[in-house]
Design an enzyme around this catalytic site. Structure first.
Site, PDB file in Angstrom:
ATOM      1  N   TYR A   1       0.820  -1.198   0.000  1.00 53.37           N
ATOM      2  CA  TYR A   1       0.000   0.000   0.000  1.00 53.37           C
ATOM      3  C   TYR A   1       0.863   1.260   0.000  1.00 53.37           C
ATOM      4  CZ  TYR A   1      -2.760   3.905   1.640  1.00 53.37           C
ATOM      5  OH  TYR A   1      -3.333   5.142   1.751  1.00 53.37           O
TER       6      TYR A   1
ATOM      7  N   HIS B   1      -1.656  16.744  -1.839  1.00 51.64           N
ATOM      8  CA  HIS B   1      -2.151  16.799  -0.460  1.00 51.64           C
ATOM      9  C   HIS B   1      -1.850  18.135   0.227  1.00 51.64           C
ATOM     10  CE1 HIS B   1      -2.950  12.660  -1.140  1.00 51.64           C
ATOM     11  NE2 HIS B   1      -3.143  12.332   0.123  1.00 51.64           N
TER      12      HIS B   1
ATOM     13  N   ASN C   1       2.245  11.398   6.507  1.00 54.50           N
ATOM     14  CA  ASN C   1       1.262  10.545   7.161  1.00 54.50           C
ATOM     15  C   ASN C   1       1.617  10.441   8.645  1.00 54.50           C
ATOM     16  OD1 ASN C   1       0.125   7.112   6.819  1.00 54.50           O
ATOM     17  ND2 ASN C   1      -1.051   8.957   7.124  1.00 54.50           N
TER      18      ASN C   1
ATOM     19  N   TYR D   1     -15.538  29.414  47.809  1.00 59.58           N
ATOM     20  CA  TYR D   1     -14.907  28.278  47.137  1.00 59.58           C
ATOM     21  C   TYR D   1     -13.700  28.688  46.304  1.00 59.58           C
ATOM     22  CZ  TYR D   1     -19.004  25.306  48.136  1.00 59.58           C
ATOM     23  OH  TYR D   1     -19.996  24.581  48.733  1.00 59.58           O
TER      24      TYR D   1
ATOM     25  N   ARG E   1     -11.078  28.916  49.020  1.00 61.22           N
ATOM     26  CA  ARG E   1     -10.925  27.734  49.874  1.00 61.22           C
ATOM     27  C   ARG E   1     -10.603  26.465  49.084  1.00 61.22           C
ATOM     28  NH1 ARG E   1     -16.036  25.253  52.466  1.00 61.22           N
ATOM     29  NH2 ARG E   1     -16.786  27.357  52.032  1.00 61.22           N
TER      30      ARG E   1
ATOM     31  N   PHE F   1      -1.690   6.344  12.382  1.00 59.03           N
ATOM     32  CA  PHE F   1      -1.853   7.739  11.996  1.00 59.03           C
ATOM     33  C   PHE F   1      -3.086   8.381  12.622  1.00 59.03           C
ATOM     34  CE2 PHE F   1      -3.560   4.895   8.697  1.00 59.03           C
ATOM     35  CZ  PHE F   1      -4.918   5.145   8.884  1.00 59.03           C
TER      36      PHE F   1
ATOM     37  N   GLU G   1     -11.863   6.656   4.763  1.00 56.59           N
ATOM     38  CA  GLU G   1     -11.469   7.242   6.048  1.00 56.59           C
ATOM     39  C   GLU G   1     -12.742   7.711   6.741  1.00 56.59           C
ATOM     40  OE1 GLU G   1      -9.050  10.128   4.230  1.00 56.59           O
ATOM     41  OE2 GLU G   1      -7.546   8.669   3.610  1.00 56.59           O
TER      42      GLU G   1
END
Length: 507
Positions: free
Chosen positions: A55, A85, A197, A282, A285, A334, A420
């Protein structure tokens, strides 16, 4: 000259911050690292020679994984991957963020599970060491398959394309390489995929944010202790016995820090026996419980980010020691979900620190809550507004943080033709957590401004030793408010003291 060696296994967040913020620091491979990378590269070369289907090496990407690529086009495949990309959008990441990303990318490739030639990773270190910083748009990643778009912009400069910043000037990647005396690399099989990647954008930004958050919680203890003194509160609620009864580590650490800051306080002794109040609100404290929860969160986030900084996150991964010829196997390292979730936690913890800080500020400026302090901490209320609007600014920032604390990691949108089909949104979480951190630094800066002003009205009584040291550091930069003035520069200066860790010393 400071030098840091990377081996893929032992990089710390402190080293990430050091390299990110100090371009003079040089980075090199630890001994044996290049040989380890070459062994995984040899596995890729053997797979290519055997004609195996791998791949992203001999196939297309994502939905195109079933598309075989001819041997004479494998280098073109990797080049096209980076070009196609590089789809980022928006303003560029800052220089420190870019340097953190570059360092993390080099470190995880140095593990020797990515099948990339050592010379390519060395060129990435050359960019870092020569101050060539790729222009990386901050938007465009969905956090799986890693931070594809922004990492592609980083890789573009390696091959002599894209844009970079060099010595304060923005230029083409080719020109930046030329001026730095560097040659572009020619990508071979698997190498484009190894470069783009992974999770290093979200992890790199996250590492810097966590280091900032760790300084914020320390500043919160100082601001809270100073506010307690200004409001004539009591440190009794920080007693070690109470902490032992609920032994969360962060809570105990916060209580110990507060006790140290408040030790030997003349202000405390002045009202020990004649104060009608039984206990504080609060926001005063419960500081160990609230601040301590953030400390616990940051400790967990640190564990995740340090693991990620030394993890192989591309796909496929190459394991030279698995079987006689090594193993090339596709997986999902990834996917940014582990990082995405802790970045959301980081934003939430910071928001809570800012929220309780703003409540202390309100008590300091509100004459209905502050006891004997003048309204809005000005000696001339009415004519002067003092810190009235500073509190409103803190409230605005806290409310913005609440919106930004909606988790990014619970969102997902299918991409890549539904191959994806679940993504992490980790980079989105990193970008909004950055804004939360900046806002929280300012909120704490405003509390420090008000708390230091309250101490002016307690003189000549002296606060606790640590508070007094913090007050001196603070006043060396920002003078008391004697009459109304523009407070925006004071808020910026106070936030910078928080950001730079100037208040860590009074421990």
């Amino acid at each position: 000259m400071r030098r840091i060696e990377i081996d893929g296994d032992s990089l710390t967040l402190e080293q990430v911050e050091e390299v990110a913020t100090n371009p003079a620091v040089q980075v090199a491979f630890a001994p044996g690292t290049e040989a380890r990378m070459q062994r995984s590269r040899d596995v890729v070369e053997r797979a290519l020679a055997s004609g195996a289907t791998v791949y992203g090496v001999t196939t297309g990407f994502g939905r195109l994984a079933e598309t075989p690529i001819p041997a004479d086009r494998l280098a073109e495949l990797q080049l096209n991957l980076i070009r196609s990309h590089a789809c980022g959008f928006g303003i560029p990441l800052g220089q420190a963020e870019t340097r953190a990303i570059m360092l993390l990318r080099a470190n995880v490739l140095a593990k020797g599970f990515s099948g990339i030639r050592p010379v390519v990773v060395q060129r990435l270190l050359d960019l870092l060491n020569h101050g060539v910083h790729p222009i990386i748009p901050e938007q465009g990643s969905v956090g799986a398959s890693g931070d594809l778009a922004p990492l592609s912009h980083l890789a573009l400069v390696l091959i002599g394309e894209g844009e970079a910043e060099f010595r304060g000037e923005r230029m083409t990647g080719a020109e930046a390489l030329r001026r730095a005396g560097l040659e572009p690399v020619r990508l071979q099989a698997k190498e484009g995929l190894a470069l783009n990647n992974g999770t290093q954008v979200m992890a790199g930004i996250g590492a810097l944010l966590l280091r900032g958050a760790e300084r914020v919680v320390e500043a919160a203890e100082v601001a809270g202790a100073m506010s307690l003194e200004g409001l004539r509160g009591t440190p009794d609620a920080f007693h070690p016995a109470i902490m032992r009864a609920r032994p969360h580590p962060g809570q105990a650490a916060s209580a110990e820090r507060l006790r140290g800051l408040l030790a030997d306080s003349e202000i405390r002794e002045s009202h020990r026996y004649d104060d009608p109040r039984v206990q504080d609100a609060y926001a005063i404290r419960c500081m160990p419980q609230i601040h301590g929860a953030a400390r616990n969160a940051f400790a967990y986030i640190r564990q995740v980010l340090e693991t990620e900084a030394n993890s192989a996150t591309d796909n496929p991964l190459i394991f030279p020691d698995e079987g006689p010829d090594g193993l090339v196997i596709s997986g999902g390292n990834f996917h940014g979900q582990p990082v995405a979730q802790v970045l959301d936690l980081l934003a939430m913890a910071l928001t809570d620190l800012g929220s309780v800080s703003e409540r202390r500020t309100e008590r300091l400026v509100n004459p209905d809550l502050s006891g004997d302090l003048p309204a809005f901490l000005t000696a001339d209320p009415g004519v002067c507004s003092g810190f009235m609007i500073a509190q409103i600014t803190a409230a605005a920032l806290v409310s913005e943080n609440k919106v930004l604390s909606h988790p990014a990691s619970v969102d997902s949108i299918p991409t890549g033709a539904n191959k994806e089909d679940h993504v992490s949104m980790g980079a989105h979480g990193a970008i909004k957590a950055r804004r939360v951190l900046r806002n929280t630094e300012a909120v704490l800066g405003i509390e420090l401004l008000c708390a230091a002003q309250a101490l002016e009205f307690r003189k000549p009584l002296r606060p606790g030793r640590g508070v007094e040291r913090a007050y001196d550091i603070f006043r060396a930069t920002i003078p008391p408010l004697e009459g109304d003035r523009v407070l925006a520069p004071d808020i910026e200066a106070a936030a910078k003291l928080v950001r730079d860790g100037a208040l860590l010393e009074p421990a």
